[in-house]
Enzyme design. Structure first.
Site, PDB file in Angstrom:
ATOM      1  N   GLU A   1       0.831  -1.136   0.016  1.00  0.00           N
ATOM      2  CA  GLU A   1      -0.102  -0.019   0.070  1.00  0.00           C
ATOM      3  C   GLU A   1       0.856   1.340  -0.150  1.00  0.00           C
ATOM      4  OE1 GLU A   1      -3.117  -0.194   2.886  1.00  0.00           O
ATOM      5  OE2 GLU A   1      -4.154  -1.741   2.020  1.00  0.00           O
TER       6      GLU A   1
ATOM      7  N   GLU B   1      -5.033  -8.844   0.491  1.00  0.00           N
ATOM      8  CA  GLU B   1      -5.904  -8.702   1.919  1.00  0.00           C
ATOM      9  C   GLU B   1      -7.292  -8.434   1.755  1.00  0.00           C
ATOM     10  OE1 GLU B   1      -2.019  -6.402   4.241  1.00  0.00           O
ATOM     11  OE2 GLU B   1      -3.865  -5.366   4.092  1.00  0.00           O
TER      12      GLU B   1
END
Length: 304
Positions: free
Chosen positions: A122, A224
């Site tokens: 991220e 995720e």
């Protein structure tokens, strides 16, 4: 968007949908419940629990040098028959160089156990890099590791869908991309959580495949997703064991059954973690996201 709408949309975008069952993996932390670093025996026990309760044989970690995780986990993975996606944290030069060195050294020793390597987690979502800047890091790692290992990155679904990662997608340098999507962190009610999750993932996957020029150019995973069993309510998203079990069986197993690869976040509770802050500034507990408790007891049925 409701689940039934997502099903119709998925059918309409046929190239995205795979036929055979996908792989189920788990995000795995490198610390014990008290916050100290895991040792080799801890990973052995982690693998035994995951194999027994889920049937999974693949995990992902986030920073190869932190707690000597690459050095310790790969021998345990070899014994247990697991594969590992190693992580490199590029956000500081110190962490990038340390993780790259650990990944290169240990991949050479245990190449059969390394499923791939992600450069960044991220990093685009946090705004630490532009797409071209992160691409340079990926190319650096690809050159250092050599041929025969999948290299890519992991990021939020919207950074793949909105064009932020286009330089990476179109470069030909990324062999694998992990896309994260959390209906919980979008404040979804449980009845719309699966539909919202599918919508996010299909937007990201569709954009990636369009920019890559085909459905077989880059290996795609859900990097995720998950739902906490305890902690604070986030907007309309209510934590709880029943809610987490429902999301797991409908969203996670549903995606795997459709032929997509999914990493669940996460394998075990991490009680050492500090409070997290959501996009709206709300403080939320991140200690109860595990499919199992810290002592490796499953919270609900984990077989897809």
């Amino acid at each position: 968007m409701r689940f039934s709408t997502i099903l119709s949309a998925a059918v309409a975008t046929g190239p995205i949908v795979a036929s055979a069952a996908g792989q189920l993996g788990f995000a795995l932390g490198n610390k014990k419940a008290d916050g100290t670093c895991k040792e080799s025996a801890d990973y052995t026990a982690d693998f035994a629990a995951l194999s027994k309760e889920t049937g999974s044989k693949v995990v992902r970690i986030y920073a190869a040098s932190d707690c000597d995780v690459a050095k310790l986990i790969l021998p345990a993975a070899k014994t247990a028959g697991f594969k590992v996606i190693l992580g490199i944290w590029p956000d500081t030069d110190e962490s990038f160089q340390a993780d790259k060195a650990a990944a290169v050294e240990n991949t050479a020793k245990y190449k059969d156990q390394v499923y791939g390597i992600t450069v960044g987690s991220e990093s685009l979502y946090r705004g630490n890099f532009t797409g071209p800047e992160l691409l340079e890091k990926i190319q650096d790692v690809k050159s250092a590791v050599g041929k025969g290992v999948k290299i890519g990155t992991a990021d939020s679904w919207n950074k793949f869908a909105d064009g932020t990662a286009d330089a990476i997608i179109q470069s030909g340098a990324a062999d694998i991309l992990l896309t994260n999507a959390f209906s919980y962190w979008q404040g979804q009610v449980l009845s719309n959580a699966t539909g919202s999750f599918y919508d996010d993932i299909f937007q990201a996957f569709g954009h990636i495949q369009e920019k890559a020029g085909g459905t077989d150019k880059i290996e795609l995973w859900v990097g995720e997703t998950g739902w906490p069993t305890g902690g604070d309510k986030y907007q309309n998203a209510q934590p709880g064991k029943q809610q987490a079990s429902t999301f797991y069986s409908q969203a996670v197993c549903g995606m795997v059954d459709w032929g997509f690869n999914v990493f669940f976040f996460e394998a075990f509770d991490e009680s050492w973690k500090p409070k997290a802050v959501g996009e709206d500034g709300s403080v939320a507990d991140e200690t109860s996201w595990g499919a199992m408790t810290a002592d490796r007891t499953p919270k609900y049925s984990l077989k897809c």
